[in-house]
Write a protein that holds these residues in place. Structure first.
Motif, mmCIF file in Angstrom:
data_model
loop_
_atom_site.group_PDB
_atom_site.id
_atom_site.type_symbol
_atom_site.label_atom_id
_atom_site.label_comp_id
_atom_site.label_asym_id
_atom_site.label_seq_id
_atom_site.Cartn_x
_atom_site.Cartn_y
_atom_site.Cartn_z
ATOM 1 N N GLY A 7 0.800 -1.219 0.000
ATOM 2 C CA GLY A 7 0.000 0.000 0.000
ATOM 3 C C GLY A 7 0.832 1.267 0.000
ATOM 4 O O GLY A 7 0.384 2.315 -0.452
ATOM 5 N N LEU A 8 2.046 1.179 0.506
ATOM 6 C CA LEU A 8 2.918 2.354 0.582
ATOM 7 C C LEU A 8 3.930 2.410 -0.555
ATOM 8 O O LEU A 8 4.790 3.285 -0.569
ATOM 9 N N ASP A 9 3.825 1.496 -1.488
ATOM 10 C CA ASP A 9 4.742 1.416 -2.618
ATOM 11 C C ASP A 9 4.094 2.095 -3.828
ATOM 12 O O ASP A 9 3.115 1.587 -4.380
ATOM 13 N N PRO A 10 4.614 3.264 -4.246
ATOM 14 C CA PRO A 10 3.981 3.977 -5.363
ATOM 15 C C PRO A 10 3.992 3.189 -6.672
ATOM 16 O O PRO A 10 3.074 3.319 -7.474
ATOM 17 N N TYR A 11 5.002 2.348 -6.894
ATOM 18 C CA TYR A 11 5.042 1.558 -8.123
ATOM 19 C C TYR A 11 4.007 0.437 -8.091
ATOM 20 O O TYR A 11 3.425 0.085 -9.109
ATOM 21 N N HIS A 12 3.780 -0.107 -6.909
ATOM 22 C CA HIS A 12 2.724 -1.113 -6.797
ATOM 23 C C HIS A 12 1.360 -0.442 -6.964
ATOM 24 O O HIS A 12 0.428 -1.033 -7.520
ATOM 25 N N CYS A 13 1.233 0.794 -6.514
ATOM 26 C CA CYS A 13 -0.009 1.546 -6.692
ATOM 27 C C CYS A 13 -0.276 1.763 -8.185
ATOM 28 O O CYS A 13 -1.414 1.629 -8.645
ATOM 29 N N PHE A 14 0.750 2.066 -8.946
ATOM 30 C CA PHE A 14 0.651 2.206 -10.398
ATOM 31 C C PHE A 14 0.081 0.905 -10.988
ATOM 32 O O PHE A 14 -0.860 0.929 -11.784
ATOM 33 N N PHE A 15 0.613 -0.236 -10.567
ATOM 34 C CA PHE A 15 0.136 -1.538 -11.024
ATOM 35 C C PHE A 15 -1.325 -1.753 -10.621
ATOM 36 O O PHE A 15 -2.148 -2.174 -11.430
#
Length: 154
Positions: A7-15
């Protein structure tokens, strides 16, 4: 000790945002709605409070990191959500003008096949509630979801 949370990973948020636009069949999605989708996707045990799983007798277990600070977490994610939207716009995935004028997300670039395969893997991990989850968000307006979630007030 350092603990990673997607949840705190901006690249995972992009995904995740690409996943949501794909699962919602590229409909225009209000920014607040995608934020709510992301919150409940990251913390699915909170779906129990929305009572969307009751019809199917599904109860999602609460994990060890369960927190009662839903509102705090939701607002903490706002910056990550904004950054992910900015990144998706900069990469040509989202329509910048629609986002700026209507505060909505519209996918304008085809999603790469490697992402589609990763989406299927993600679906398989969350098989018990995945379809119920996206059905709920497809079939409810932002106002209805806000009323049930009490995370965003209008």
């Amino acid at each position: 000790m350092i603990i990673y949370h997607q949840g705190l990973d901006p690249y995972h948020c992009f995904f995740r945002f690409l996943l949501y636009t794909h699962e919602l069949e590229n409909m225009n999605i209000e920014f607040d709605k995608i934020r709510l989708i992301d919150f409940y996707y990251l913390f699915p045990y909170n779906l129990n409070s929305l009572k969307i799983c009751n019809k199917r007798k599904l109860k999602i277990k609460e994990p060890f990191e369960n927190t009662k600070l839903k509102l705090h977490i939701f607002f903490h994610l706002h910056t990550i959500h904004k950054n992910a939207i900015g990144y998706l716009i900069s990469q040509g995935y989202l329509d910048r003008e629609i986002y700026l004028k209507k505060n909505e997300i519209l996918l304008v670039k085809e999603i790469d096949k490697k992402f589609i395969n990763l989406f299927q893997e993600e679906r398989n991990k969350k098989v018990e509630w995945f379809d119920i989850f996206f059905e709920f968000f497809k079939n409810n307006t932002i106002e209805e979801i806000q009323k049930k979630s009490k995370l965003i007030g209008k």
